[in-house]
Design a protein around this motif. Structure first.
Motif, PDB file in Angstrom:
ATOM      1  N   PHE A  98     -53.505 -36.766  39.814  1.00 23.99           N
ATOM      2  CA  PHE A  98     -52.533 -36.756  38.716  1.00 23.99           C
ATOM      3  C   PHE A  98     -51.860 -35.393  38.651  1.00 23.99           C
ATOM      4  CE2 PHE A  98     -54.706 -40.100  35.740  1.00 23.99           C
ATOM      5  CZ  PHE A  98     -54.759 -40.991  36.803  1.00 23.99           C
ATOM      6  N   THR A  99     -50.603 -35.403  38.195  1.00 27.30           N
ATOM      7  CA  THR A  99     -49.859 -34.163  37.996  1.00 27.30           C
ATOM      8  C   THR A  99     -49.159 -34.206  36.648  1.00 27.30           C
ATOM      9  OG1 THR A  99     -49.471 -33.939  40.381  1.00 27.30           O
ATOM     10  CG2 THR A  99     -48.101 -32.624  38.892  1.00 27.30           C
ATOM     11  N   ILE A 100     -49.431 -33.201  35.821  1.00 23.40           N
ATOM     12  CA  ILE A 100     -48.748 -33.084  34.528  1.00 23.40           C
ATOM     13  C   ILE A 100     -47.597 -32.110  34.666  1.00 23.40           C
ATOM     14  CG2 ILE A 100     -50.285 -31.229  33.719  1.00 23.40           C
ATOM     15  CD1 ILE A 100     -50.075 -32.458  30.900  1.00 23.40           C
ATOM     16  N   SER A 101     -46.491 -32.433  34.007  1.00 20.57           N
ATOM     17  CA  SER A 101     -45.329 -31.546  34.047  1.00 20.57           C
ATOM     18  C   SER A 101     -44.534 -31.742  32.765  1.00 20.57           C
ATOM     19  CB  SER A 101     -44.463 -31.822  35.279  1.00 20.57           C
ATOM     20  OG  SER A 101     -43.957 -33.143  35.245  1.00 20.57           O
ATOM     21  N   ARG A 102     -43.572 -30.858  32.559  1.00 14.94           N
ATOM     22  CA  ARG A 102     -42.761 -30.950  31.347  1.00 14.94           C
ATOM     23  C   ARG A 102     -41.338 -30.529  31.654  1.00 14.94           C
ATOM     24  NH1 ARG A 102     -45.882 -27.049  27.404  1.00 14.94           N
ATOM     25  NH2 ARG A 102     -44.359 -27.879  25.912  1.00 14.94           N
ATOM     26  N   PHE A 130     -40.779 -28.912  21.561  1.00 16.67           N
ATOM     27  CA  PHE A 130     -42.170 -28.601  21.851  1.00 16.67           C
ATOM     28  C   PHE A 130     -42.302 -27.636  23.029  1.00 16.67           C
ATOM     29  CE2 PHE A 130     -44.716 -31.163  19.064  1.00 16.67           C
ATOM     30  CZ  PHE A 130     -43.853 -32.145  18.626  1.00 16.67           C
ATOM     31  N   SER A 131     -41.230 -26.912  23.356  1.00 12.83           N
ATOM     32  CA  SER A 131     -41.264 -26.046  24.540  1.00 12.83           C
ATOM     33  C   SER A 131     -42.313 -24.943  24.429  1.00 12.83           C
ATOM     34  CB  SER A 131     -39.880 -25.443  24.777  1.00 12.83           C
ATOM     35  OG  SER A 131     -39.501 -24.653  23.667  1.00 12.83           O
ATOM     36  N   ARG A 132     -42.704 -24.571  23.221  1.00 18.38           N
ATOM     37  CA  ARG A 132     -43.686 -23.507  23.037  1.00 18.38           C
ATOM     38  C   ARG A 132     -45.055 -24.031  22.622  1.00 18.38           C
ATOM     39  NH1 ARG A 132     -40.816 -19.488  19.034  1.00 18.38           N
ATOM     40  NH2 ARG A 132     -42.560 -18.121  19.569  1.00 18.38           N
ATOM     41  N   ASN A 133     -45.225 -25.348  22.693  1.00 15.93           N
ATOM     42  CA  ASN A 133     -46.498 -25.970  22.328  1.00 15.93           C
ATOM     43  C   ASN A 133     -47.261 -26.376  23.578  1.00 15.93           C
ATOM     44  OD1 ASN A 133     -44.435 -26.537  20.162  1.00 15.93           O
ATOM     45  ND2 ASN A 133     -46.285 -27.204  19.098  1.00 15.93           N
ATOM     46  N   ALA A 134     -48.568 -26.172  23.545  1.00 12.80           N
ATOM     47  CA  ALA A 134     -49.399 -26.767  24.572  1.00 12.80           C
ATOM     48  C   ALA A 134     -49.426 -28.282  24.342  1.00 12.80           C
ATOM     49  CB  ALA A 134     -50.813 -26.208  24.497  1.00 12.80           C
ATOM     50  N   MET A 135     -49.361 -29.036  25.421  1.00 15.10           N
ATOM     51  CA  MET A 135     -49.351 -30.492  25.315  1.00 15.10           C
ATOM     52  C   MET A 135     -50.360 -31.079  26.293  1.00 15.10           C
ATOM     53  SD  MET A 135     -45.317 -31.359  24.788  1.00 15.10           S
ATOM     54  CE  MET A 135     -45.708 -32.979  24.084  1.00 15.10           C
ATOM     55  N   GLY A 136     -50.763 -32.297  26.012  1.00 17.41           N
ATOM     56  CA  GLY A 136     -51.766 -32.899  26.870  1.00 17.41           C
ATOM     57  C   GLY A 136     -51.675 -34.406  26.916  1.00 17.41           C
ATOM     58  N   ALA A 143     -55.301 -34.348  31.108  1.00 15.56           N
ATOM     59  CA  ALA A 143     -54.588 -33.178  31.621  1.00 15.56           C
ATOM     60  C   ALA A 143     -53.900 -32.473  30.467  1.00 15.56           C
ATOM     61  CB  ALA A 143     -53.558 -33.593  32.672  1.00 15.56           C
ATOM     62  N   ALA A 144     -53.618 -31.190  30.676  1.00 21.22           N
ATOM     63  CA  ALA A 144     -52.919 -30.415  29.657  1.00 21.22           C
ATOM     64  C   ALA A 144     -52.048 -29.376  30.325  1.00 21.22           C
ATOM     65  CB  ALA A 144     -53.904 -29.745  28.704  1.00 21.22           C
ATOM     66  N   ILE A 145     -51.035 -28.929  29.587  1.00 21.88           N
ATOM     67  CA  ILE A 145     -50.094 -27.952  30.125  1.00 21.88           C
ATOM     68  C   ILE A 145     -49.698 -26.973  29.037  1.00 21.88           C
ATOM     69  CG2 ILE A 145     -48.119 -29.482  29.655  1.00 21.88           C
ATOM     70  CD1 ILE A 145     -46.861 -28.393  32.270  1.00 21.88           C
ATOM     71  N   SER A 146     -49.726 -25.699  29.401  1.00 18.51           N
ATOM     72  CA  SER A 146     -49.236 -24.671  28.506  1.00 18.51           C
ATOM     73  C   SER A 146     -47.843 -24.271  28.992  1.00 18.51           C
ATOM     74  CB  SER A 146     -50.184 -23.478  28.538  1.00 18.51           C
ATOM     75  OG  SER A 146     -50.148 -22.871  29.826  1.00 18.51           O
ATOM     76  N   ARG A 147     -47.380 -23.098  28.598  1.00 19.28           N
ATOM     77  CA  ARG A 147     -46.071 -22.660  29.080  1.00 19.28           C
ATOM     78  C   ARG A 147     -46.121 -22.267  30.547  1.00 19.28           C
ATOM     79  NH1 ARG A 147     -43.680 -18.388  24.926  1.00 19.28           N
ATOM     80  NH2 ARG A 147     -41.837 -18.698  26.220  1.00 19.28           N
ATOM     81  N   SER A 148     -47.348 -21.982  31.070  1.00 14.38           N
ATOM     82  CA  SER A 148     -47.423 -21.444  32.431  1.00 14.38           C
ATOM     83  C   SER A 148     -48.565 -21.988  33.264  1.00 14.38           C
ATOM     84  CB  SER A 148     -47.554 -19.925  32.377  1.00 14.38           C
ATOM     85  OG  SER A 148     -48.710 -19.575  31.650  1.00 14.38           O
ATOM     86  N   ALA A 149     -49.373 -22.867  32.737  1.00 13.38           N
ATOM     87  CA  ALA A 149     -50.540 -23.331  33.489  1.00 13.38           C
ATOM     88  C   ALA A 149     -50.829 -24.797  33.202  1.00 13.38           C
ATOM     89  CB  ALA A 149     -51.762 -22.484  33.136  1.00 13.38           C
ATOM     90  N   THR A 150     -51.539 -25.410  34.157  1.00  5.30           N
ATOM     91  CA  THR A 150     -51.935 -26.811  34.002  1.00  5.30           C
ATOM     92  C   THR A 150     -53.448 -26.933  34.151  1.00  5.30           C
ATOM     93  OG1 THR A 150     -51.545 -27.196  36.361  1.00  5.30           O
ATOM     94  CG2 THR A 150     -49.747 -27.717  34.854  1.00  5.30           C
ATOM     95  N   TYR A 151     -54.016 -27.949  33.530  1.00  8.39           N
ATOM     96  CA  TYR A 151     -55.449 -28.170  33.531  1.00  8.39           C
ATOM     97  C   TYR A 151     -55.699 -29.665  33.682  1.00  8.39           C
ATOM     98  CZ  TYR A 151     -55.144 -23.550  31.448  1.00  8.39           C
ATOM     99  OH  TYR A 151     -54.849 -22.232  31.218  1.00  8.39           O
ATOM    100  N   TYR A 152     -56.763 -30.008  34.424  1.00 10.39           N
ATOM    101  CA  TYR A 152     -57.051 -31.413  34.701  1.00 10.39           C
ATOM    102  C   TYR A 152     -58.532 -31.719  34.536  1.00 10.39           C
ATOM    103  CZ  TYR A 152     -52.438 -31.337  36.859  1.00 10.39           C
ATOM    104  OH  TYR A 152     -51.092 -31.197  37.085  1.00 10.39           O
ATOM    105  N   ALA A 153     -58.811 -32.946  34.135  1.00  2.21           N
ATOM    106  CA  ALA A 153     -60.182 -33.432  34.184  1.00  2.21           C
ATOM    107  C   ALA A 153     -60.577 -33.592  35.648  1.00  2.21           C
ATOM    108  CB  ALA A 153     -60.282 -34.776  33.466  1.00  2.21           C
ATOM    109  N   ASP A 154     -61.848 -33.393  35.943  1.00  5.86           N
ATOM    110  CA  ASP A 154     -62.312 -33.499  37.327  1.00  5.86           C
ATOM    111  C   ASP A 154     -62.015 -34.880  37.914  1.00  5.86           C
ATOM    112  OD1 ASP A 154     -65.282 -31.434  36.881  1.00  5.86           O
ATOM    113  OD2 ASP A 154     -63.205 -30.903  37.333  1.00  5.86           O
TER     114      ASP A 154
END
Length: 123
Positions: free
Chosen positions: A66-70, A29-35, A49-60
């Motif tokens: 929280f920290t998302i990582s892969r 799943f290295s090329r998939n956005a995950m959340g 939270a969600a993570i793409s190949r280069s960015a992270t996103y969080y609910a307010d």
């Protein structure tokens, strides 16, 4: 067969920490956005939270806590949860989008789901 398996949930006191893991198998799943999403009793599933190949996103509601990582070598998604609050109590699910799609806060746009892991935060 594609599988996402969450682990790391449990019971923790308010102010404590937990680290959730989501192990993927059946494909990379290295090329998939995950959340990560969560669902509390009587409530709808919500974005965490969600993570793409280069960015992270969080609910307010979790930003700054929280920290998302892969780890693309291990094919594993993580969610480090600090300063937990009772309102964080829910079943937490990891999810993946189809390859090359960007991140989304909409659970309907995720193709693969784990079975969920329970997080309970006591006051």
């Amino acid at each position: 067969q594609v599988q996402l398996v969450e682990s790391g949930g449990g019971l923790v006191q308010a102010g404590g920490s937990l680290r959730l893991s989501c192990a993927a198998s059946g494909r990379t799943f290295s090329r998939n956005a995950m959340g990560w999403f969560r669902q509390a009793p009587g409530k709808e599933r919500e974005f965490v939270a969600a993570i793409s190949r280069s960015a992270t996103y969080y609910a307010d509601s979790v930003k700054g806590r929280f920290t998302i990582s892969r780890d693309n070598v291990q094919n594993t998604l993580y969610l480090q949860m600090n300063s937990l609050k009772p309102e964080d109590t829910a079943v937490y699910y990891c999810a993946a989008r189809y390859i090359l799609y960007g991140v989304s806060m909409n659970s309907d746009e995720y193709a693969y789901w784990g079975q969920g892991t329970q997080v309970t935060v006591s006051s």
